[in-house]
Write an enzyme that holds these catalytic residues in place. Structure first.
Site, PDB file in Angstrom:
ATOM      1  CE  LYS A  52      -3.823  -2.448   2.132  1.00  0.00           C
ATOM      2  NZ  LYS A  52      -4.546  -2.847   3.341  1.00  0.00           N
ATOM      3  CD  GLN A  96      -3.474  -4.319   6.524  1.00  0.00           C
ATOM      4  OE1 GLN A  96      -3.420  -3.309   5.829  1.00  0.00           O
ATOM      5  NE2 GLN A  96      -4.034  -5.435   6.097  1.00  0.00           N
ATOM      6  CG  ASP A 119      -9.874  -0.182   4.608  1.00  0.00           C
ATOM      7  OD1 ASP A 119      -9.584  -0.451   3.421  1.00  0.00           O
ATOM      8  OD2 ASP A 119      -9.163  -0.511   5.570  1.00  0.00           O
TER       9      ASP A 119
END
Ligand code: NDP
Length: 284
Positions: A52, A96, A119
């Site tokens: 990422k 995460q 997200d």
């Protein structure tokens, strides 16, 4: 049968994001920023975070990897999120997952500012997705699946779409997106009776169950479009939820693993961060 090239499509998306980031930098003097929080030393999580951050560098987004110790307290993590929420140069915050068991995932997601939830995990964003809202931030993996279907000009309206898996990050938002695209959607879970008969009715089959090579040839209709979201790590390396060798010859389109949905997830994260930048900086 045509293989859907997620790696190439993801590269195309990243290039488009890069061009737009550069154009906006020239116009506004600002660039999007993404803070990626990782707690502890989970090796798979570290690989994802690294890719990422690398993508951020490639597209011109300011990406920060905020590495936190495995024993960080829940309140300290929430304070960290408050810090990134307040940072004007940060448009997206990603924590995460999975988190260590002593930390409540829900509280952490709740703490992220709605307009920085790149997200798309917050209840408000999932709700907006189901309402068919165009501008909300949406979960990256299902968004990546939709992008693949669209770029390969695969018709969705009126098709029978079957999703195997009902998680909050893949199955449910995937269902919402396909409903908005006017598919007739069935969502399966581990209690589904006679799964093979249900999947065999699919024009578009999305496998997101986390069970290596579970979907076999006899579970798939001739000419179906098969999207394999699964990532399973075994002795022979990565494989999906679909038994590719058996299923591929029956399909019209299929995604491989690796090189299918996986790279799209990160590309859509870049697109979401750019979108969050536009929202946060009120750029039309
Ligand atoms: P979860 O474990 O959260 O959910 C799995 C879902 O599959 C559950 O709803 C479960 O049902 C269902 N399921 C499991 N076994 C069966 C079965 N035998 N029949 C029918 N349904 C079944 O996984 P995620 O949604 O987080 O991830 C799914 C897969 O996708 C994983 O392999 C993951 O690694 C991968 N993934 C890939 C991403 C990418 O970028 N390509 C991103 C995110 C995930 P129930 O609810 O009843 O337990």
């Amino acid at each position: 049968m045509q293989i859907i090239d997620g790696k190439q499509t993801a590269a195309d998306v990243r290039l488009e994001v890069k061009q737009e980031v550069e154009a906006l930098r020239i116009r506004t003097g600002k660039i999007p920023g993404l803070a990626i929080l990782i707690v502890g030393e989970n090796p798979a999580s570290k690989i994802y975070v690294r890719s990422k951050v690398k993508s951020c560098e490639e597209v011109g987004i300011y990406g920060i990897n905020d590495e936190l110790p495995a024993d960080i307290s829940e309140s300290a993590l929430l304070e960290r999120i408050a810090y990134w929420n307040a940072r004007e140069d940060i448009d997206g915050i990603l924590v995460q997952l999975p988190l260590p068991p002593h930390i409540d995932e829900k509280k952490v997601i709740d703490a992220i500012e709605l307009t920085k939830d790149v997200d798309g995990f917050k209840p408000e964003n999932l709700g907006l997705l189901f309402l068919g809202d165009k501008d909300s931030l949406k979960s990256c993996t299902p968004l990546g699946v939709l992008e693949l279907l669209k770029r390969y000009r695969i018709p969705i309206a009126g098709k029978n779409a079957v999703i195997v898996g009902r998680s909050n990050i893949v199955g449910k938002p995937m269902a919402g997106l396909l409903i908005t695209e006017s598919a007739t959607v069935t969502v399966c879970n581990s209690h589904t009776k006679n799964l093979g008969a249900v999947t065999a009715g699919a024009d578009i089959l999305v496998a997101a169950m986390g069970k290596a090579k579970f979907i076999k040839g006899d579970m798939v209709k001739e000419g179906a479009v098969v999207i394999d979201v699964g990532i399973n790590r075994g002795a022979e390396g990565l494989c999906g939820d679909v038994d590719f060798a058996e299923v591929a010859p029956k399909t019209s389109f299929i995604t491989p693993v690796p090189g299918g949905v996986g790279p799209m997830t990160v590309a859509m994260l870049m697109k979401n961060t750019l979108h969050a930048f536009r929202i946060n900086k009120k750029i039309i």
